[in-house]
Design a protein around this motif. Structure first.
Motif, PDB file in Angstrom:
ATOM      1  N   MET A  10      12.106 -10.726   7.384  1.00 29.65           N
ATOM      2  CA  MET A  10      13.359 -10.636   6.652  1.00 29.65           C
ATOM      3  C   MET A  10      13.226  -9.505   5.630  1.00 29.65           C
ATOM      4  O   MET A  10      12.236  -9.451   4.892  1.00 29.65           O
ATOM      5  N   SER A  11      14.182  -8.613   5.622  1.00 32.44           N
ATOM      6  CA  SER A  11      14.122  -7.455   4.721  1.00 32.44           C
ATOM      7  C   SER A  11      14.962  -7.711   3.478  1.00 32.44           C
ATOM      8  O   SER A  11      15.715  -8.690   3.402  1.00 32.44           O
ATOM      9  N   SER A  12      14.864  -6.808   2.528  1.00 36.24           N
ATOM     10  CA  SER A  12      15.713  -6.921   1.337  1.00 36.24           C
ATOM     11  C   SER A  12      17.184  -6.788   1.726  1.00 36.24           C
ATOM     12  O   SER A  12      18.052  -7.347   1.066  1.00 36.24           O
ATOM     13  N   GLY A  19      17.414 -13.913  -6.327  1.00 37.46           N
ATOM     14  CA  GLY A  19      16.045 -14.274  -5.998  1.00 37.46           C
ATOM     15  C   GLY A  19      15.632 -13.875  -4.598  1.00 37.46           C
ATOM     16  O   GLY A  19      14.678 -14.410  -4.049  1.00 37.46           O
ATOM     17  N   ASN A  20      16.368 -12.929  -3.997  1.00 30.72           N
ATOM     18  CA  ASN A  20      16.089 -12.450  -2.637  1.00 30.72           C
ATOM     19  C   ASN A  20      16.236 -13.526  -1.568  1.00 30.72           C
ATOM     20  O   ASN A  20      15.592 -13.476  -0.517  1.00 30.72           O
ATOM     21  N   LEU A  21      17.097 -14.512  -1.814  1.00 28.13           N
ATOM     22  CA  LEU A  21      17.368 -15.579  -0.858  1.00 28.13           C
ATOM     23  C   LEU A  21      18.185 -15.031   0.308  1.00 28.13           C
ATOM     24  O   LEU A  21      19.174 -14.325   0.124  1.00 28.13           O
ATOM     25  N   VAL A  22      17.737 -15.355   1.526  1.00 25.28           N
ATOM     26  CA  VAL A  22      18.408 -14.911   2.745  1.00 25.28           C
ATOM     27  C   VAL A  22      19.473 -15.935   3.122  1.00 25.28           C
ATOM     28  O   VAL A  22      19.230 -17.147   3.094  1.00 25.28           O
ATOM     29  N   ALA A  63      13.510 -12.653   1.370  1.00 22.63           N
ATOM     30  CA  ALA A  63      13.114 -11.319   1.828  1.00 22.63           C
ATOM     31  C   ALA A  63      11.593 -11.237   1.794  1.00 22.63           C
ATOM     32  O   ALA A  63      10.956 -11.706   0.855  1.00 22.63           O
ATOM     33  N   GLY A  64      11.016 -10.685   2.853  1.00 24.85           N
ATOM     34  CA  GLY A  64       9.572 -10.577   2.978  1.00 24.85           C
ATOM     35  C   GLY A  64       8.956 -11.665   3.845  1.00 24.85           C
ATOM     36  O   GLY A  64       7.835 -11.513   4.317  1.00 24.85           O
ATOM     37  N   ASP A  65       9.675 -12.763   4.052  1.00 26.67           N
ATOM     38  CA  ASP A  65       9.175 -13.831   4.923  1.00 26.67           C
ATOM     39  C   ASP A  65       9.251 -13.393   6.382  1.00 26.67           C
ATOM     40  O   ASP A  65      10.163 -12.652   6.777  1.00 26.67           O
ATOM     41  N   TYR A  66       8.306 -13.856   7.187  1.00 25.32           N
ATOM     42  CA  TYR A  66       8.345 -13.650   8.635  1.00 25.32           C
ATOM     43  C   TYR A  66       8.854 -14.927   9.280  1.00 25.32           C
ATOM     44  O   TYR A  66       8.323 -16.011   9.016  1.00 25.32           O
ATOM     45  N   ILE A  91       4.940 -16.513   7.819  1.00 23.33           N
ATOM     46  CA  ILE A  91       4.339 -15.753   6.721  1.00 23.33           C
ATOM     47  C   ILE A  91       5.326 -15.816   5.559  1.00 23.33           C
ATOM     48  O   ILE A  91       6.532 -15.622   5.756  1.00 23.33           O
ATOM     49  N   ALA A  92       4.816 -16.113   4.367  1.00 21.90           N
ATOM     50  CA  ALA A  92       5.670 -16.235   3.191  1.00 21.90           C
ATOM     51  C   ALA A  92       5.394 -15.108   2.207  1.00 21.90           C
ATOM     52  O   ALA A  92       4.230 -14.808   1.909  1.00 21.90           O
ATOM     53  N   ALA A  93       6.466 -14.486   1.736  1.00 13.44           N
ATOM     54  CA  ALA A  93       6.352 -13.477   0.682  1.00 13.44           C
ATOM     55  C   ALA A  93       5.855 -14.162  -0.592  1.00 13.44           C
ATOM     56  O   ALA A  93       6.187 -15.323  -0.847  1.00 13.44           O
ATOM     57  N   ARG A  94       5.068 -13.446  -1.395  1.00 19.66           N
ATOM     58  CA  ARG A  94       4.532 -13.993  -2.652  1.00 19.66           C
ATOM     59  C   ARG A  94       4.842 -13.046  -3.816  1.00 19.66           C
ATOM     60  O   ARG A  94       3.945 -12.417  -4.382  1.00 19.66           O
ATOM     61  N   PRO A  95       6.116 -12.913  -4.166  1.00 22.74           N
ATOM     62  CA  PRO A  95       6.477 -12.011  -5.264  1.00 22.74           C
ATOM     63  C   PRO A  95       5.920 -12.463  -6.617  1.00 22.74           C
ATOM     64  O   PRO A  95       5.874 -11.669  -7.556  1.00 22.74           O
ATOM     65  N   ASP A  96       5.474 -13.723  -6.710  1.00 19.31           N
ATOM     66  CA  ASP A  96       4.855 -14.200  -7.941  1.00 19.31           C
ATOM     67  C   ASP A  96       3.490 -13.547  -8.185  1.00 19.31           C
ATOM     68  O   ASP A  96       3.012 -13.502  -9.316  1.00 19.31           O
ATOM     69  N   ILE A  97       2.876 -13.033  -7.104  1.00 11.84           N
ATOM     70  CA  ILE A  97       1.576 -12.364  -7.213  1.00 11.84           C
ATOM     71  C   ILE A  97       1.778 -10.857  -7.385  1.00 11.84           C
ATOM     72  O   ILE A  97       1.244 -10.248  -8.293  1.00 11.84           O
ATOM     73  N   SER A  98       2.548 -10.261  -6.457  1.00 15.93           N
ATOM     74  CA  SER A  98       2.926  -8.845  -6.546  1.00 15.93           C
ATOM     75  C   SER A  98       4.101  -8.624  -5.603  1.00 15.93           C
ATOM     76  O   SER A  98       4.422  -9.488  -4.786  1.00 15.93           O
TER      77      SER A  98
END
Length: 127
Positions: A10-12, A19-22, A63-66, A91-98
């Motif tokens: 999932m892209s931006s 919160g980048n919710l799809v 966004a960023g999740d597979y 795969i989960a995006a982790r924007p809390d890390i970077s």
């Protein structure tokens, strides 16, 4: 019966809310693509999506999740094909890390399930 699967990130551009919710409709778009492949394999034609009987949105997608979307034909009528679908976050995006961190999930998270019916007009069937 026949099964098909697609996996994509999932892209931006797919995010629609804060919160980048799809948008959940994106999962239905993926199910439509899976249904198209199933109809091509079954009938040699893309067919038409007639409608959904059941849709469950079970977990958020960002966004960023597979996402892996799978579908299966569960009933074949004269021209109709009933299908069940499931979308899983693998795969989960982790924007809390970077802004580029992601985690491969040990177990996929089911984010959406649906049951729908597609139709291949008799004059379009090639198989």
């Amino acid at each position: 019966m026949s099964e098909a699967m697609i996996r994509l990130r999932m892209s931006s551009g797919d995010s629609h809310y804060g919160g980048n919710l799809v948008d959940g409709a994106k999962m239905l778009q993926l199910f439509g693509d899976v249904a198209t492949e199933l109809l091509i394999r079954q009938d040699g034609d893309e067919g038409l999506f007639a409608g959904y009987e059941e849709i469950e949105f079970l977990s958020p997608v960002f966004a960023g999740d597979y996402i892996e979307a799978v579908g299966e034909i569960i009933k074949i009528g004269n021209s109709s094909r009933k299908m069940k679908f499931e979308a899983r976050k693998v795969i989960a995006a982790r924007p809390d890390i970077s802004n580029s961190a992601c985690d491969v999930l040990k177990e996929p998270i089911v984010v959406c399930r649906a049951v729908g019916t597609c139709v291949t007009p008799k004059d379009k069937k090639r198989k």
